[in-house]
Design an enzyme around this catalytic site. Structure first.
Site, short mmCIF file in Angstrom:
data_model
loop_
_atom_site.label_atom_id
_atom_site.label_comp_id
_atom_site.label_asym_id
_atom_site.label_seq_id
_atom_site.Cartn_x
_atom_site.Cartn_y
_atom_site.Cartn_z
N GLU A 102 0.81 3.92 2.02
CA GLU A 102 1.24 4.41 3.33
C GLU A 102 1.41 3.25 4.31
O GLU A 102 0.82 3.23 5.39
CB GLU A 102 0.26 5.45 3.89
CG GLU A 102 0.36 6.82 3.26
CD GLU A 102 -0.43 6.92 1.96
OE1 GLU A 102 0.00 7.67 1.06
OE2 GLU A 102 -1.47 6.24 1.83
N GLU A 103 2.20 2.27 3.92
CA GLU A 103 2.46 1.12 4.79
C GLU A 103 2.96 1.58 6.16
O GLU A 103 2.67 0.98 7.19
CB GLU A 103 3.51 0.20 4.16
CG GLU A 103 3.09 -0.50 2.88
CD GLU A 103 2.35 -1.80 3.14
OE1 GLU A 103 2.12 -2.13 4.33
OE2 GLU A 103 2.00 -2.48 2.16
N GLY A 104 3.74 2.66 6.18
CA GLY A 104 4.37 3.12 7.41
C GLY A 104 3.41 3.62 8.48
O GLY A 104 3.83 3.84 9.62
N THR B 256 0.83 -1.20 0.00
CA THR B 256 0.00 0.00 0.00
C THR B 256 0.87 1.26 0.00
O THR B 256 2.07 1.20 0.25
CB THR B 256 -0.93 0.03 1.23
OG1 THR B 256 -0.13 0.13 2.42
CG2 THR B 256 -1.78 -1.23 1.28
N HIS C 81 -0.95 -0.41 5.92
CA HIS C 81 -0.68 -1.85 5.84
C HIS C 81 -1.97 -2.62 6.16
O HIS C 81 -2.66 -2.33 7.12
CB HIS C 81 0.41 -2.20 6.85
CG HIS C 81 0.76 -3.64 6.90
ND1 HIS C 81 1.46 -4.26 5.88
CD2 HIS C 81 0.51 -4.60 7.82
CE1 HIS C 81 1.63 -5.53 6.19
NE2 HIS C 81 1.06 -5.77 7.35
#
Length: 215
Positions: free
Chosen positions: A55-57, A53, A174
């Site tokens: 904005e996994e963070g 994705t 995520h």
């Protein structure tokens, strides 16, 4: 507490993970370092689809909420230079300065100014490994590699972000893609006129096409 302060600084957010097994037996699954195993992986002989994705963070903000002091730690950027690089400390400091310039060129990280941190963690924890895997397969595999990046910023349908991270945040976190691929306990289906429904249709089409046709 199983994680040390250094573990937290190094973004090790779970004490559990793969361990190289000391005895080579028929039941052994990890006889040597995963980096070494990947060079002769049977998976290189098959087509795969891999991605994540946008904005996994966001997932890492859970840790920052518990330890906000990490954002002002003097080694924040230095700690995000890959630890396995065989380089001098001077070179690490140089790379750390480049990370600061990349993610916070005109400001400093804070709880109110966390977008740069989210992007850095997306790259460091998720997309860096994905990128290396894609490059490695391109170099040694004749099989095809399909890459996807999902960016569906919904106010109500990104269930993992809303329920597990923060309902006030925006972005595609995520595991948010799971709501678009599978039904879940919310039993929620977006209206056909919404972009969420179009995103759902697109994702299901992409994944089913790969399963059925291999492309």
């Amino acid at each position: 507490k199983l994680l040390t302060d250094q573990d937290m600084q190094d973004d090790i957010f779970t004490p559990f993970g793969p361990t190289v097994e000391p005895y080579l037996t028929e039941q052994c699954m990890i006889p040597k370092e995963p980096f070494e195993m990947a060079r002769t992986a049977w998976g290189d002989r098959i087509d795969i689809m891999i991605g994540g994705t946008s904005e996994e963070g966001l997932l890492l903000l859970q840790k920052i909420k518990l330890h906000p002091e990490l954002l002002s730690h003097p080694h924040l950027f230095l700690g995000n230079v890959p630890p396995n690089l065989k380089i001098s400390m001077e070179k690490r400091i140089e790379f750390a300065a480049k990370l600061k310039q990349r993610y916070y060129p005109d400001s400093s990280p804070s709880m109110e100014n966390n977008l740069g941190y989210v992007h850095m963690m997306s790259d460091r924890v998720f997309w860096h490994g994905l990128h290396r895997t894609i490059l490695a397969r391109g170099a040694r595999s004749r099989a095809r590699t399909f890459v996807y990046r999902i960016c569906l910023d919904s106010e109500f349908y990104n269930h993992y972000r809303i329920m597990m991270i923060d309902p006030k945040l925006r972005g595609t976190a995520h595991a948010d893609e799971l709501s678009y691929l599978f039904s879940n306990f919310t039993q929620q289906v977006p209206g056909k006129e919404t972009f969420e429904y179009r995103g759902l249709q697109t994702l299901v089409d992409v994944f089913t096409a790969f399963v059925i046709n291999g492309d």
